[in-house]
Design a protein around this motif. Sequence first.
Motif, mmCIF file in Angstrom:
data_model
loop_
_atom_site.group_PDB
_atom_site.id
_atom_site.type_symbol
_atom_site.label_atom_id
_atom_site.label_comp_id
_atom_site.label_asym_id
_atom_site.label_seq_id
_atom_site.Cartn_x
_atom_site.Cartn_y
_atom_site.Cartn_z
ATOM 1 N N LEU A 24 0.821 -1.204 0.000
ATOM 2 C CA LEU A 24 0.000 0.000 0.000
ATOM 3 C C LEU A 24 0.857 1.257 0.000
ATOM 4 C CD1 LEU A 24 -2.705 -1.259 2.474
ATOM 5 C CD2 LEU A 24 -3.014 -0.826 0.020
ATOM 6 N N ASP A 25 1.943 1.240 0.755
ATOM 7 C CA ASP A 25 2.867 2.376 0.774
ATOM 8 C C ASP A 25 3.437 2.621 -0.622
ATOM 9 O OD1 ASP A 25 4.434 4.434 2.144
ATOM 10 O OD2 ASP A 25 6.138 3.113 1.757
ATOM 11 N N CYS A 26 3.808 1.565 -1.288
ATOM 12 C CA CYS A 26 4.346 1.663 -2.645
ATOM 13 C C CYS A 26 3.285 2.184 -3.617
ATOM 14 C CB CYS A 26 4.851 0.292 -3.089
ATOM 15 S SG CYS A 26 5.513 0.250 -4.755
ATOM 16 N N ARG A 28 0.668 4.008 -3.040
ATOM 17 C CA ARG A 28 0.331 5.413 -2.784
ATOM 18 C C ARG A 28 1.335 6.353 -3.457
ATOM 19 N NH1 ARG A 28 -0.529 3.808 2.698
ATOM 20 N NH2 ARG A 28 1.479 4.737 3.151
ATOM 21 N N ARG A 29 2.540 5.876 -3.706
ATOM 22 C CA ARG A 29 3.581 6.720 -4.309
ATOM 23 C C ARG A 29 3.614 6.635 -5.835
ATOM 24 N NH1 ARG A 29 8.318 4.526 -2.443
ATOM 25 N NH2 ARG A 29 7.331 2.987 -1.141
ATOM 26 N N TYR A 44 -6.604 -1.341 4.263
ATOM 27 C CA TYR A 44 -6.674 -0.767 2.922
ATOM 28 C C TYR A 44 -7.473 0.540 2.931
ATOM 29 C CZ TYR A 44 -4.470 -4.640 0.456
ATOM 30 O OH TYR A 44 -3.569 -5.554 -0.021
ATOM 31 N N ALA A 47 -5.369 3.282 4.512
ATOM 32 C CA ALA A 47 -4.180 3.629 3.721
ATOM 33 C C ALA A 47 -4.540 4.339 2.426
ATOM 34 C CB ALA A 47 -3.373 2.368 3.414
ATOM 35 N N LEU A 48 -5.720 4.071 1.900
ATOM 36 C CA LEU A 48 -6.075 4.598 0.576
ATOM 37 C C LEU A 48 -7.132 5.693 0.656
ATOM 38 C CD1 LEU A 48 -6.016 1.201 -1.369
ATOM 39 C CD2 LEU A 48 -4.184 2.899 -1.123
ATOM 40 N N THR A 49 -7.085 6.500 1.708
ATOM 41 C CA THR A 49 -7.990 7.644 1.768
ATOM 42 C C THR A 49 -7.660 8.561 0.597
ATOM 43 O OG1 THR A 49 -6.494 8.829 3.243
ATOM 44 C CG2 THR A 49 -8.252 7.558 4.282
ATOM 45 N N TRP A 51 -8.658 7.891 -2.373
ATOM 46 C CA TRP A 51 -8.880 7.070 -3.562
ATOM 47 C C TRP A 51 -10.379 6.798 -3.664
ATOM 48 C CZ3 TRP A 51 -4.941 2.946 -5.290
ATOM 49 C CH2 TRP A 51 -3.633 3.419 -5.125
ATOM 50 N N TRP A 71 -10.284 -0.027 -5.393
ATOM 51 C CA TRP A 71 -9.732 1.242 -4.955
ATOM 52 C C TRP A 71 -9.067 1.844 -6.187
ATOM 53 C CZ3 TRP A 71 -9.465 -3.053 -1.755
ATOM 54 C CH2 TRP A 71 -10.050 -2.912 -0.477
ATOM 55 N N ASN A 73 -6.997 5.060 -7.760
ATOM 56 C CA ASN A 73 -6.226 6.222 -7.326
ATOM 57 C C ASN A 73 -6.653 7.474 -8.093
ATOM 58 O OD1 ASN A 73 -4.824 5.996 -9.791
ATOM 59 N ND2 ASN A 73 -2.829 6.261 -8.837
#
Length: 92
Positions: A24-26, A28-29, A44, A47-49, A51, A71, A73
């Motif tokens: 998830l960190d990856c 998001r970038r 999830y 982490a994906l606010t 999206w 989700w 992006n």
Amino acid sequence: MRQTRSHRTRYAHEMTDADHAALLDCLRRVRGMVVLSGYATALYDEALTGWRRVEIAAMADGSLPRTEVLWINPACEAAARDADPLFAAGRG
């Protein structure tokens, strides 16, 4: 994530919660477009606010009803909106 499955069958290559967090960190970038499919989990969702989150009725685990989540992006949502104005109207 294991807790999202009704059957607790182990896969040959199972991701840990830490692995999911790293993924998830990856994601998001990523500057490009990302669509991630899975089942709802707090990890999830938190982490994906920001999206877009789309729920889809599905059948899984021996034809049991489940709700899958997409989700999407912001880059992908913007591209879809630019390509198809109906996407912006909340279709799907």
